[in-house]
Design a protein around this motif. Structure first.
Motif, PDB file in Angstrom:
ATOM      1  N   VAL A 108       0.844  -1.202   0.000  1.00 33.84           N
ATOM      2  CA  VAL A 108       0.000   0.000   0.000  1.00 33.84           C
ATOM      3  C   VAL A 108       0.882   1.256   0.000  1.00 33.84           C
ATOM      4  O   VAL A 108       0.689   2.173  -0.802  1.00 33.84           O
ATOM      5  N   VAL A 109       1.851   1.290   0.921  1.00 38.48           N
ATOM      6  CA  VAL A 109       2.692   2.484   1.049  1.00 38.48           C
ATOM      7  C   VAL A 109       3.549   2.683  -0.199  1.00 38.48           C
ATOM      8  O   VAL A 109       3.618   3.794  -0.747  1.00 38.48           O
ATOM      9  N   ALA A 110       4.181   1.615  -0.667  1.00 38.66           N
ATOM     10  CA  ALA A 110       5.076   1.760  -1.823  1.00 38.66           C
ATOM     11  C   ALA A 110       4.311   2.247  -3.057  1.00 38.66           C
ATOM     12  O   ALA A 110       4.776   3.160  -3.752  1.00 38.66           O
ATOM     13  N   ASN A 111       3.148   1.657  -3.292  1.00 38.02           N
ATOM     14  CA  ASN A 111       2.361   2.075  -4.467  1.00 38.02           C
ATOM     15  C   ASN A 111       1.908   3.526  -4.354  1.00 38.02           C
ATOM     16  O   ASN A 111       2.027   4.305  -5.305  1.00 38.02           O
ATOM     17  N   ALA A 112       1.400   3.861  -3.172  1.00 36.08           N
ATOM     18  CA  ALA A 112       0.884   5.226  -3.000  1.00 36.08           C
ATOM     19  C   ALA A 112       2.013   6.248  -3.028  1.00 36.08           C
ATOM     20  O   ALA A 112       1.846   7.345  -3.556  1.00 36.08           O
ATOM     21  N   MET A 113       3.160   5.888  -2.454  1.00 35.33           N
ATOM     22  CA  MET A 113       4.262   6.863  -2.390  1.00 35.33           C
ATOM     23  C   MET A 113       4.852   7.162  -3.754  1.00 35.33           C
ATOM     24  O   MET A 113       5.437   8.219  -3.957  1.00 35.33           O
ATOM     25  N   ARG A 114       4.704   6.219  -4.695  1.00 34.39           N
ATOM     26  CA  ARG A 114       5.180   6.513  -6.065  1.00 34.39           C
ATOM     27  C   ARG A 114       4.420   7.728  -6.593  1.00 34.39           C
ATOM     28  O   ARG A 114       5.010   8.637  -7.169  1.00 34.39           O
ATOM     29  N   LYS A 115       3.126   7.703  -6.371  1.00 38.12           N
ATOM     30  CA  LYS A 115       2.303   8.837  -6.837  1.00 38.12           C
ATOM     31  C   LYS A 115       2.657  10.107  -6.073  1.00 38.12           C
ATOM     32  O   LYS A 115       2.782  11.175  -6.659  1.00 38.12           O
ATOM     33  N   VAL A 116       2.809   9.949  -4.757  1.00 37.05           N
ATOM     34  CA  VAL A 116       3.124  11.129  -3.935  1.00 37.05           C
ATOM     35  C   VAL A 116       4.455  11.727  -4.381  1.00 37.05           C
ATOM     36  O   VAL A 116       4.590  12.943  -4.531  1.00 37.05           O
ATOM     37  N   ARG A 117       5.442  10.857  -4.630  1.00 37.00           N
ATOM     38  CA  ARG A 117       6.765  11.354  -5.031  1.00 37.00           C
ATOM     39  C   ARG A 117       6.708  12.068  -6.363  1.00 37.00           C
ATOM     40  O   ARG A 117       7.336  13.108  -6.543  1.00 37.00           O
ATOM     41  N   ARG A 118       5.951  11.466  -7.298  1.00 37.33           N
ATOM     42  CA  ARG A 118       5.835  12.112  -8.623  1.00 37.33           C
ATOM     43  C   ARG A 118       5.267  13.521  -8.459  1.00 37.33           C
ATOM     44  O   ARG A 118       5.757  14.475  -9.044  1.00 37.33           O
TER      45      ARG A 118
END
Lengths: 196, 217
Positions: A91-101
């Protein structure tokens, strides 16, 4: 580093298979009991990975909602704790990709040449070790960062991390060594200053 | 050189601990998160929850009406508590019927007693999940406040009612304190509450009021 040993200390004292069966039968109170046993660790890990209280809260909620919705898929081959931590990491890894972008786009707009951590007030030329370290950790490959956070900050054992990430213990250890080496290299000039 | 490297590593490790440091468990929004989770993860239970929300109201109706009727009956007996000055004045005037002591048991009081009964009956189930949730604790706090207000009001003049209110206050204070207790002592507190409920027959006394009404009806 002093380990928190948090992982082992909070091993749930409840009869989990029975609780899980009750949750599957629609027992909300059993769900709450299962949640009480695991939510603090999940929240801590989500917070370490995101550095943001709101994101940690959102990802913890998402983790448990998914876990309860997919509980019928949990076969009990691994501990429930391992299973729910796998969901957390996903959950965190997938969501953080978007957050980082999103953050990177914001960073470009702000004309900064370094990617800042989500919650940080770090600025590029800040000489403070803590800020330099935060930037260095954020710059690690994600799989190294997760391993470092779980092991060095949250006190998970190599066995636990290996189970959660689905890799061999040896792989876990070598990732941790590589993460530490990258941090030392990133902070080499600071180390020289410290030695002199 | 090695010593210096070790020192730097120690410094590094200390700094690592502060990276995205999470809050203490007591400051985590565990109850708030659960509220969101249960809505999404247990949608089929929402009907039960909605039903459960009406339980205190239903209990209030049953117990409240019962207590009201019970004290109405008692109001006609010589054991009626001493009337207040205002009531005595009314009683000496020839026209209206004597004002029963139960007049002090207005609908709000009856509702309060019903809610107290519902809360205490629900306590063991709440305790099973580790700690009563926020709405439960909020209701306990409100009921404690009402209890104290009633003790200082006319309702507190009736010895039987005063006795019941004092016992309720004692139990509710313990329930409210649960919020601040950590897990091991919370279990002890819960046991003490259960003991108090049993020893003082709090719930049966609330129920007996209702049954007396049923017998008279």
């Amino acid at each position: 580093m002093t380990r928190t040993a948090f992982a082992l200390q909070t091993t749930p004292q409840v009869n989990e298979p029975e609780l899980i069966a009750r949750v599957l039968a629609g027992d909300r109170l059993a769900g709450r009991e299962l949640y009480n046993a695991h939510a603090p660790r999940v929240f801590r890990l989500a917070y370490r990975l995101t550095g943001d209280a709101e994101l940690a809260r959102e990802f913890t909620q998402d983790t448990f909602v998914r876990a309860f919705q997919r509980l019928a898929d949990f076969r009990g081959d691994a501990a429930f704790s391992t299973w729910i931590h796998r969901i957390t990491i996903t959950v965190v890894a997938n969501a953080m990709r978007k957050v980082r972008r999103l953050r990177e786009r914001e960073t470009d707009l702000a004309d900064l040449d370094a990617v800042l951590p989500v919650n940080s007030s770090v600025r590029r030329l800040d000489p403070d070790l803590r800020d330099r370290l935060a930037k260095a950790i954020d710059a690690l490959p994600e799989i190294y960062r997760i391993t470092l956070i779980m092991h060095d900050m949250e006190g998970y054992t190599h066995t636990e991390i290996a189970e959660v990430l689905g890799v061999a213990e040896g792989t876990c250890k070598s990732r941790l060594s590589a993460a530490r080496a990258q941090l030392r290299a990133a902070l080499a000039d600071f180390a020289k200053e410290y030695e002199s | 050189m090695t010593d210096r490297n070790d020192s730097f590593d120690d410094l590094l490790h200390d700094a690592l601990r502060n990276y995205n440091r999470p809050p203490d468990e007591r400051e985590m929004p565990l109850d708030d998160m659960w509220q969101s989770i249960q809505v999404q993860a247990f949608p089929g239970r929402s009907r039960v929850s909605r039903y459960a929300r009406w339980l205190p109201v239903a209990a209030a109706l049953v117990v409240g009406i019962g207590i009201g009727r019970w004290t109405l009956v008692r109001g006609g007996q010589p054991t009626t508590p001493q009337p207040t000055t205002a009531q005595a004045t009314v009683a000496t005037s020839p026209a209206p019927a004597p004002e029963p002591a139960s007049q002090s048991l207005d609908p709000a009081t009856s509702r309060y007693l019903g809610q107290a009964a519902a809360l205490l009956i629900a306590l063991p189930a709440e305790a099973n999940v580790g700690r009563p949730d926020q709405p439960f604790m909020k209701r306990a706090n409100e009921l404690l406040l009402t209890t104290r207000l009633l003790l200082d009001s006319q309702s507190g003049n009736d010895p039987a009612m005063r006795n019941l209110l004092e016992d309720l206050e004692l139990v509710l204070v313990q329930v409210v304190r649960l919020e601040k207790e950590r897990q091991p002592s919370r279990r002890t507190e819960l046991e003490l509450i259960q003991q108090a409920l049993d020893q003082r027959d709090v719930i049966p006394r609330l129920r007996s009021a209702a049954s007396e009404y049923a017998a008279d009806d």
